[in-house]
Enzyme design. Structure first.
Site, PDB file in Angstrom:
ATOM      1  N   HIS A  18      10.809   3.400 -11.585  1.00  0.00           N
ATOM      2  CA  HIS A  18      10.244   3.210 -12.047  1.00  0.00           C
ATOM      3  C   HIS A  18      10.321   4.126 -13.716  1.00  0.00           C
ATOM      4  CE1 HIS A  18       7.621   1.369  -7.933  1.00  0.00           C
ATOM      5  NE2 HIS A  18       8.298   0.611  -8.903  1.00  0.00           N
ATOM      6  N   LYS A  42      -0.954  -7.847  -0.855  1.00  0.00           N
ATOM      7  CA  LYS A  42       0.242  -6.668  -0.157  1.00  0.00           C
ATOM      8  C   LYS A  42      -0.884  -5.322   0.304  1.00  0.00           C
ATOM      9  CE  LYS A  42       3.736  -6.810  -2.714  1.00  0.00           C
ATOM     10  NZ  LYS A  42       4.883  -6.684  -3.598  1.00  0.00           N
ATOM     11  N   ARG A  91      17.389  -4.298  -9.436  1.00  0.00           N
ATOM     12  CA  ARG A  91      18.146  -3.490  -8.255  1.00  0.00           C
ATOM     13  C   ARG A  91      18.579  -3.756  -8.087  1.00  0.00           C
ATOM     14  NH1 ARG A  91      12.952  -1.896  -5.675  1.00  0.00           N
ATOM     15  NH2 ARG A  91      12.470  -3.741  -5.621  1.00  0.00           N
ATOM     16  N   SER A 129       8.917   1.501  -3.518  1.00  0.00           N
ATOM     17  CA  SER A 129       8.643   2.482  -2.580  1.00  0.00           C
ATOM     18  C   SER A 129       7.929   2.490  -1.647  1.00  0.00           C
ATOM     19  CB  SER A 129       6.895   1.165  -3.641  1.00  0.00           C
ATOM     20  OG  SER A 129       6.935   1.784  -5.190  1.00  0.00           O
TER      21      SER A 129
END
Ligand code: ADP
Length: 159
Positions: A18, A42, A91, A129
């Site tokens: 990030h 989440k 990504r 993460s």
């Protein structure tokens, strides 16, 4: 004309991937707002306040970057902050489908905001993460993947 870009995410926690995206974006736009989503759906590992404060310390060296939080629609948050650009990181191909869907929907919700994708740097392309949380939970060393303050917070959290 000054261009403000907003970089939204859960940042649970912020990683060097990030930080790399923000640093690269900060030289492309006049101002960057890193927008930490409350994302109750989440059930994040770190609370909103801690995710914001970890992101703030990790990004404090970048002068045109500010960390904010938001709970509503991203396009509303962009409007409130005069941001005309949404930044998202890509990504792998696996990110692509969802990110393009999200960008399309945000454009339908607000035609004045444009999504710009930044490709992950090779050294962080495998970093997420969730993987960091999992490795840390199992006692692995994540020092090289996260800013020092995040590493300390993970160690404090997992014991
Ligand atoms: P979200 O829940 O919105 O996906 P994340 O914090 O996981 O929030 O990610 C925010 C953004 O940063 C997403 O666009 C994601 O693809 C991107 N991102 C996450 N990790 C990396 C990385 N290692 N390199 C580049 N971009 C990344």
């Amino acid at each position: 004309m000054k261009i403000t870009a907003i970089y939204p995410g859960t940042f649970d926690p912020i990683t060097k991937g990030h930080v790399d995206v923000v640093a690269r974006a900060s030289s492309m736009f006049d101002a960057i707002k890193v927008a930490v989503a409350s994302n109750p759906g989440k059930t994040p590992f770190f609370g909103l306040e801690q995710r914001v404060s970890l992101a703030k310390s990790a990004l404090e060296k970048l002068p045109n970057v500010e960390v904010i939080s938001f709970g509503g629609l991203l396009v509303d948050c962009a409007k409130d902050n005069d941001a005309s650009v949404i930044i998202r990181g890509l990504r792998a191909v696996s990110d692509f489908e969802f990110e393009v869907q999200l960008a399309g929907m945000n454009r339908r919700l607000s035609a004045s905001v444009e999504t710009v994708f930044i490709a992950a740097s090779q050294e962080y392309a495998f970093l997420s993460s969730s993987l960091i949380r999992e490795i840390s939970r199992l006692g692995g060393d994540v020092t090289e993947f996260v800013p020092a303050n995040v590493n300390a917070a993970l160690l404090a959290h997992t014991g």
